[in-house]
Scaffold this motif. Structure first.
Motif, PDB file in Angstrom:
ATOM      1  N   ARG A 167      -0.395  14.196   4.481  1.00  0.00           N
ATOM      2  CA  ARG A 167      -1.160  15.222   5.199  1.00  0.00           C
ATOM      3  C   ARG A 167      -1.889  16.141   4.217  1.00  0.00           C
ATOM      4  NH1 ARG A 167      -0.137  16.321  10.572  1.00  0.00           N
ATOM      5  NH2 ARG A 167       1.489  15.064  11.558  1.00  0.00           N
ATOM      6  N   GLU A 168      -1.150  16.592   3.207  1.00  0.00           N
ATOM      7  CA  GLU A 168      -1.764  17.509   2.242  1.00  0.00           C
ATOM      8  C   GLU A 168      -2.899  16.824   1.489  1.00  0.00           C
ATOM      9  OE1 GLU A 168      -0.472  20.476  -1.430  1.00  0.00           O
ATOM     10  OE2 GLU A 168       1.057  19.517  -0.185  1.00  0.00           O
ATOM     11  N   PHE A 169      -2.700  15.574   1.122  1.00  0.00           N
ATOM     12  CA  PHE A 169      -3.776  14.844   0.448  1.00  0.00           C
ATOM     13  C   PHE A 169      -4.985  14.688   1.364  1.00  0.00           C
ATOM     14  CE2 PHE A 169      -5.975  10.811  -0.255  1.00  0.00           C
ATOM     15  CZ  PHE A 169      -6.450  11.020  -1.532  1.00  0.00           C
ATOM     16  N   GLN A 170      -4.748  14.342   2.627  1.00  0.00           N
ATOM     17  CA  GLN A 170      -5.857  14.176   3.559  1.00  0.00           C
ATOM     18  C   GLN A 170      -6.631  15.474   3.730  1.00  0.00           C
ATOM     19  OE1 GLN A 170      -3.469  12.689   6.789  1.00  0.00           O
ATOM     20  NE2 GLN A 170      -4.117  10.558   6.457  1.00  0.00           N
ATOM     21  N   TRP A 171      -5.909  16.587   3.801  1.00  0.00           N
ATOM     22  CA  TRP A 171      -6.603  17.866   3.949  1.00  0.00           C
ATOM     23  C   TRP A 171      -7.422  18.185   2.704  1.00  0.00           C
ATOM     24  CZ3 TRP A 171      -6.509  22.632   1.482  1.00  0.00           C
ATOM     25  CH2 TRP A 171      -7.163  23.674   2.157  1.00  0.00           C
ATOM     26  N   THR A 172      -6.834  17.926   1.546  1.00  0.00           N
ATOM     27  CA  THR A 172      -7.546  18.171   0.288  1.00  0.00           C
ATOM     28  C   THR A 172      -8.802  17.322   0.189  1.00  0.00           C
ATOM     29  OG1 THR A 172      -5.418  18.596  -0.785  1.00  0.00           O
ATOM     30  CG2 THR A 172      -7.299  18.172  -2.225  1.00  0.00           C
ATOM     31  N   ALA A 173      -8.724  16.066   0.657  1.00  0.00           N
ATOM     32  CA  ALA A 173      -9.848  15.133   0.553  1.00  0.00           C
ATOM     33  C   ALA A 173     -10.802  15.232   1.727  1.00  0.00           C
ATOM     34  CB  ALA A 173      -9.311  13.707   0.439  1.00  0.00           C
ATOM     35  N   HIS A 174     -10.583  16.208   2.620  1.00  0.00           N
ATOM     36  CA  HIS A 174     -11.447  16.413   3.785  1.00  0.00           C
ATOM     37  C   HIS A 174     -11.464  15.188   4.691  1.00  0.00           C
ATOM     38  CE1 HIS A 174     -12.938  20.167   2.020  1.00  0.00           C
ATOM     39  NE2 HIS A 174     -12.936  19.518   0.871  1.00  0.00           N
ATOM     40  N   LEU A 175     -10.286  14.596   4.868  1.00  0.00           N
ATOM     41  CA  LEU A 175     -10.105  13.489   5.802  1.00  0.00           C
ATOM     42  C   LEU A 175      -9.397  14.008   7.051  1.00  0.00           C
ATOM     43  CD1 LEU A 175      -8.765  10.789   3.294  1.00  0.00           C
ATOM     44  CD2 LEU A 175     -11.074  10.889   4.270  1.00  0.00           C
ATOM     45  N   GLY A 219      13.400   9.013  -4.546  1.00  0.00           N
ATOM     46  CA  GLY A 219      12.160   8.787  -3.831  1.00  0.00           C
ATOM     47  C   GLY A 219      12.034   9.728  -2.654  1.00  0.00           C
ATOM     48  N   PRO A 220      10.836   9.906  -2.143  1.00  0.00           N
ATOM     49  CA  PRO A 220      10.610  10.866  -1.059  1.00  0.00           C
ATOM     50  C   PRO A 220      11.197  10.363   0.262  1.00  0.00           C
ATOM     51  CG  PRO A 220       8.625   9.617  -1.470  1.00  0.00           C
ATOM     52  CD  PRO A 220       9.602   9.213  -2.536  1.00  0.00           C
ATOM     53  N   SER A 221      11.611  11.303   1.064  1.00  0.00           N
ATOM     54  CA  SER A 221      12.052  10.969   2.413  1.00  0.00           C
ATOM     55  C   SER A 221      10.827  10.666   3.262  1.00  0.00           C
ATOM     56  CB  SER A 221      12.828  12.136   3.006  1.00  0.00           C
ATOM     57  OG  SER A 221      11.960  13.242   3.210  1.00  0.00           O
ATOM     58  N   PRO A 222      11.011  10.021   4.436  1.00  0.00           N
ATOM     59  CA  PRO A 222       9.856   9.767   5.309  1.00  0.00           C
ATOM     60  C   PRO A 222       9.093  11.032   5.659  1.00  0.00           C
ATOM     61  CG  PRO A 222      11.728   8.439   6.003  1.00  0.00           C
ATOM     62  CD  PRO A 222      12.244   9.361   4.946  1.00  0.00           C
ATOM     63  N   ASP A 223       9.830  12.126   5.896  1.00  0.00           N
ATOM     64  CA  ASP A 223       9.146  13.372   6.253  1.00  0.00           C
ATOM     65  C   ASP A 223       8.341  13.919   5.082  1.00  0.00           C
ATOM     66  OD1 ASP A 223      10.121  13.293   8.803  1.00  0.00           O
ATOM     67  OD2 ASP A 223      11.785  14.678   8.436  1.00  0.00           O
ATOM     68  N   SER A 224       8.919  13.911   3.860  1.00  0.00           N
ATOM     69  CA  SER A 224       8.179  14.441   2.715  1.00  0.00           C
ATOM     70  C   SER A 224       6.998  13.552   2.367  1.00  0.00           C
ATOM     71  CB  SER A 224       9.110  14.598   1.502  1.00  0.00           C
ATOM     72  OG  SER A 224       9.611  13.338   1.084  1.00  0.00           O
ATOM     73  N   PHE A 225       7.131  12.234   2.583  1.00  0.00           N
ATOM     74  CA  PHE A 225       5.993  11.346   2.350  1.00  0.00           C
ATOM     75  C   PHE A 225       4.869  11.662   3.323  1.00  0.00           C
ATOM     76  CE2 PHE A 225       3.598   7.431   3.091  1.00  0.00           C
ATOM     77  CZ  PHE A 225       3.240   7.100   1.798  1.00  0.00           C
ATOM     78  N   GLY A 280      -1.232  12.401   8.624  1.00  0.00           N
ATOM     79  CA  GLY A 280       0.014  11.998   7.988  1.00  0.00           C
ATOM     80  C   GLY A 280       0.213  10.501   7.962  1.00  0.00           C
ATOM     81  N   VAL A 281      -0.766   9.758   8.478  1.00  0.00           N
ATOM     82  CA  VAL A 281      -0.697   8.301   8.523  1.00  0.00           C
ATOM     83  C   VAL A 281      -1.481   7.724   7.358  1.00  0.00           C
ATOM     84  CG1 VAL A 281      -1.261   6.236   9.872  1.00  0.00           C
ATOM     85  CG2 VAL A 281      -0.432   8.307  11.020  1.00  0.00           C
ATOM     86  N   LEU A 282      -0.906   6.760   6.687  1.00  0.00           N
ATOM     87  CA  LEU A 282      -1.566   6.146   5.540  1.00  0.00           C
ATOM     88  C   LEU A 282      -2.559   5.099   6.049  1.00  0.00           C
ATOM     89  CD1 LEU A 282      -1.467   6.250   2.432  1.00  0.00           C
ATOM     90  CD2 LEU A 282       0.120   4.326   2.508  1.00  0.00           C
ATOM     91  N   PRO A 315       0.812  -1.223   0.000  1.00  0.00           N
ATOM     92  CA  PRO A 315       0.000   0.000   0.000  1.00  0.00           C
ATOM     93  C   PRO A 315       0.839   1.264   0.000  1.00  0.00           C
ATOM     94  CG  PRO A 315      -0.868  -1.604   1.571  1.00  0.00           C
ATOM     95  CD  PRO A 315       0.451  -2.131   1.107  1.00  0.00           C
ATOM     96  N   GLN A 316       1.965   1.275   0.728  1.00  0.00           N
ATOM     97  CA  GLN A 316       2.756   2.497   0.794  1.00  0.00           C
ATOM     98  C   GLN A 316       3.393   2.810  -0.556  1.00  0.00           C
ATOM     99  OE1 GLN A 316       4.830   3.338   4.318  1.00  0.00           O
ATOM    100  NE2 GLN A 316       6.457   4.529   3.346  1.00  0.00           N
ATOM    101  N   THR A 317       3.872   1.776  -1.255  1.00  0.00           N
ATOM    102  CA  THR A 317       4.445   2.003  -2.578  1.00  0.00           C
ATOM    103  C   THR A 317       3.387   2.506  -3.544  1.00  0.00           C
ATOM    104  OG1 THR A 317       6.060   0.249  -2.180  1.00  0.00           O
ATOM    105  CG2 THR A 317       5.731   0.954  -4.464  1.00  0.00           C
ATOM    106  N   ALA A 318       2.195   1.898  -3.492  1.00  0.00           N
ATOM    107  CA  ALA A 318       1.105   2.348  -4.361  1.00  0.00           C
ATOM    108  C   ALA A 318       0.721   3.783  -4.044  1.00  0.00           C
ATOM    109  CB  ALA A 318      -0.099   1.423  -4.205  1.00  0.00           C
ATOM    110  N   ALA A 319       0.671   4.127  -2.751  1.00  0.00           N
ATOM    111  CA  ALA A 319       0.332   5.493  -2.367  1.00  0.00           C
ATOM    112  C   ALA A 319       1.410   6.469  -2.837  1.00  0.00           C
ATOM    113  CB  ALA A 319       0.164   5.586  -0.857  1.00  0.00           C
ATOM    114  N   GLN A 320       2.678   6.058  -2.786  1.00  0.00           N
ATOM    115  CA  GLN A 320       3.762   6.920  -3.249  1.00  0.00           C
ATOM    116  C   GLN A 320       3.615   7.209  -4.743  1.00  0.00           C
ATOM    117  OE1 GLN A 320       7.720   5.885  -1.885  1.00  0.00           O
ATOM    118  NE2 GLN A 320       8.580   6.420  -3.876  1.00  0.00           N
ATOM    119  N   VAL A 321       3.270   6.176  -5.536  1.00  0.00           N
ATOM    120  CA  VAL A 321       3.041   6.375  -6.968  1.00  0.00           C
ATOM    121  C   VAL A 321       1.889   7.342  -7.188  1.00  0.00           C
ATOM    122  CG1 VAL A 321       2.375   5.244  -9.119  1.00  0.00           C
ATOM    123  CG2 VAL A 321       3.985   4.118  -7.578  1.00  0.00           C
ATOM    124  N   PHE A 322       0.798   7.155  -6.431  1.00  0.00           N
ATOM    125  CA  PHE A 322      -0.375   8.011  -6.555  1.00  0.00           C
ATOM    126  C   PHE A 322      -0.022   9.455  -6.229  1.00  0.00           C
ATOM    127  CE2 PHE A 322      -3.897  10.246  -4.642  1.00  0.00           C
ATOM    128  CZ  PHE A 322      -4.964   9.979  -5.474  1.00  0.00           C
TER     129      PHE A 322
END
Length: 525
Positions: free
Chosen positions: A73-81, A62-68, A85-87, A41-48
């Motif tokens: 976080r930014e995706f969750q905020w955009t999606a109103h979740l 590839g992204p560092s743990p912090d940038s991932f 920062g946790v997948l 799931p984490q690899t798939a989420a990174q591709v997404f």
């Protein structure tokens, strides 16, 4: 009740299959970013997240743990979740939802301003500042529909396209006209898979990426031709709302962070609320100004939920249009069933057709001339081979008619008894003497009297090997086979071989559907 009565009522044709656990539902289609992680799931989420622009410039490793974590976080905020920062499971589910293929990176400044606006109310408006070549420098634009889904009638698709452009014209100074051929400012095209926009923009079949578009002044919007596009509110993928969203991109609008905005990245179904949110209106007016003729007119989504209803089928409509054969032969139907004398009944909107054993269709007739109190656009229909009663399903309700007489106690709410809301199809299955109702990837065997599922149901559709989920009609034939329908295709299930043994286009290959005359010349496609 004895043990024999408690034995699961399995279909005789399915005995001995040794069925195991079913596949995971909702898996992303091949080619979707969420299907490219080798099961991780984490690899798939990174591709997404990379595809949709959530990572800053990287070093290629590839992204560092912090940038991932920041991207999540930014995706969750955009999606109103909930922003953690946790997948988590909710975040992964959101990533798999159908959406627009345009990256969200262009909206970063808008989102940053929206975050700031939480502390400064005067900044609440989303004004998307155009980039160079990010807007049209004229107010009269032409568009051209290059092609359209083959299972939808051209005229209705053009109405949906025209309405999608008019939606934006109603709230801005823009004006649009259709160029039937030749050059046009904006071109709308349906493609399958890779279509020379780069592998990252290749379409992935049903689900996942629905469409994508380019900002001015390239003027192109591309749609996945393998989606189950529909002009109905509850059937398939609503074409109008996706058209209107992609047209917004061709006019220069990026994705919106507003929950109810048409320009939000994820697919939504229309309801009674206005199609455009205040956020959409402010964004388009910032680029092109307010309407030249009076104030903006906000249109409710309910106006666009069923384009077929804009021009109801009447006995003279086809003759005036020059289209041969019943109208449903050139698009699709709501429901289909067959009675004990092998008369096929086809339902569409507020009308029905009757097809005799010779394949000749008569009609259309208004539904209520035959079945009083039956609403338009029924979702499933079946006829009992035991007593000839007609069963109809729509939403959470069901109707049972003996002849033209609605039986006492009907319509009733069938959902309370375990029958699914908005069923896809229904049929009377002779070997069991029972009604079978299909919904997505499950099926229910019902006792006719109480219209309740038998014990140990629903079961998974894999019992019907080869039948796809989301069928839109089903009926048995005298040779013992069962035909399933979805859009313009059929699947023939053979009871003896316990699997689908044939598939094709029902309007051109199955004479008993009443479409023989439609294929003799003058057909729409």
């Amino acid at each position: 009740m004895g043990a024999a009565a408690r034995t699961p009522l399995l279909l005789p044709l399915l005995l001995g299959l040794g069925l195991g656990p079913g596949p995971v539902l909702g898996r992303a289609a091949p080619g979707d970013p969420m299907d490219q992680g080798d099961g991780d799931p984490q690899t798939a989420a990174q591709v997404f997240l990379g595809r949709y622009g959530y990572f800053r410039e990287g070093n290629g490793e590839g992204p560092s743990p912090d940038s991932f974590e920041d991207a999540v976080r930014e995706f969750q905020w955009t999606a109103h979740l909930p922003v953690s920062g946790v997948l988590d499971a909710a975040t992964l589910r959101q990533m798999k939802r159908p959406r627009c293929g345009v990256a969200d990176a262009e909206s970063r400044q808008a989102w940053a301003r929206r975050v700031t606006a939480r502390r400064a109310p005067r900044l609440r408006k989303r004004y998307v500042q155009p980039r160079a070549n990010g807007k049209w420098y004229k107010l009269q634009l032409s568009y051209r529909l290059v092609n359209w889904p083959r299972h939808l009638p051209e005229g209705r698709v053009r109405e949906a396209v025209r309405a999608a452009f008019q939606l934006w014209a109603n709230v801005s100074a823009l004006d649009f006209w259709e160029a039937p051929s030749g050059p046009a400012d904006i071109r709308l095209t349906f493609f399958r898979g890779d279509h020379n926009d780069g592998l990252a923009n290749a379409f992935d079949g049903p689900g996942g990426t629905l469409a994508h578009a380019f900002l001015p002044r390239r003027g192109e919007a591309h749609f996945d031709s393998e989606e189950p596009w529909s002009l109905y509110s509850r059937r398939g993928r609503g074409l109008f709302v996706v058209l209107a969203h992609e047209v917004g991109h061709t006019l220069g609008l990026a994705h919106s962070p507003a929950r109810g905005a048409l320009m939000a990245p994820y697919y939504k179904k229309l309801g009674r609320a206005a199609v455009l949110s205040r956020d959409d209106v402010l964004a388009i007016q910032n680029l092109y100004g307010k309407p030249l003729r009076g104030s903006a007119v906000q249109l409710p989504g309910s106006l666009f939920t069923d384009f077929e209803a804009w021009s109801p089928d009447g006995p003279g409509d086809q003759e005036r249009s020059g289209v041969r054969g019943p109208h449903y032969c050139h698009s699709f139907f709501d429901a289909i069933t067959v009675d004990g004398e092998q008369r096929v009944y086809v339902f569409k909107g507020g009308h029905f057709w009757e097809v005799g054993v010779d394949g000749n269709a008569t009609g259309p007739w208004p539904l209520r001339t035959r079945w009083p109190r039956l609403p338009p656009r029924v979702e499933a229909a079946a006829v009992s081979e035991v007593d000839g009663k007609f069963y109809f399903f729509k939403g959470s309700r069901c109707w049972r008619f003996r002849g033209s007489t609605l039986e006492p106690g009907f319509p009733q709410r069938c959902q309370g008894g375990g029958v699914p809301r908005h069923p896809d199809a229904a049929l009377f299955f002779g070997p069991l003497g029972r009604l079978v109702v299909f919904k997505d990837s499950r099926y229910f065997v019902l006792a006719e009297g109480a219209l309740r599922p038998e014990p140990d149901y629903p079961r998974h559709l894999r019992d019907w090997k080869g039948v796809p989920p989301g069928v839109r009609g089903a009926l048995p034939r005298p040779d013992g086979s069962v035909y399933f329908f979805r859009a313009d295709r059929y699947w023939r299930f053979d009871q003896a071989r316990l699997r689908v043994v044939g598939t094709g286009h029902w309007a051109s290959e199955l004479a008993w559907t009443g479409c023989g005359d439609a294929n003799s010349g003058g057909a729409l496609f």
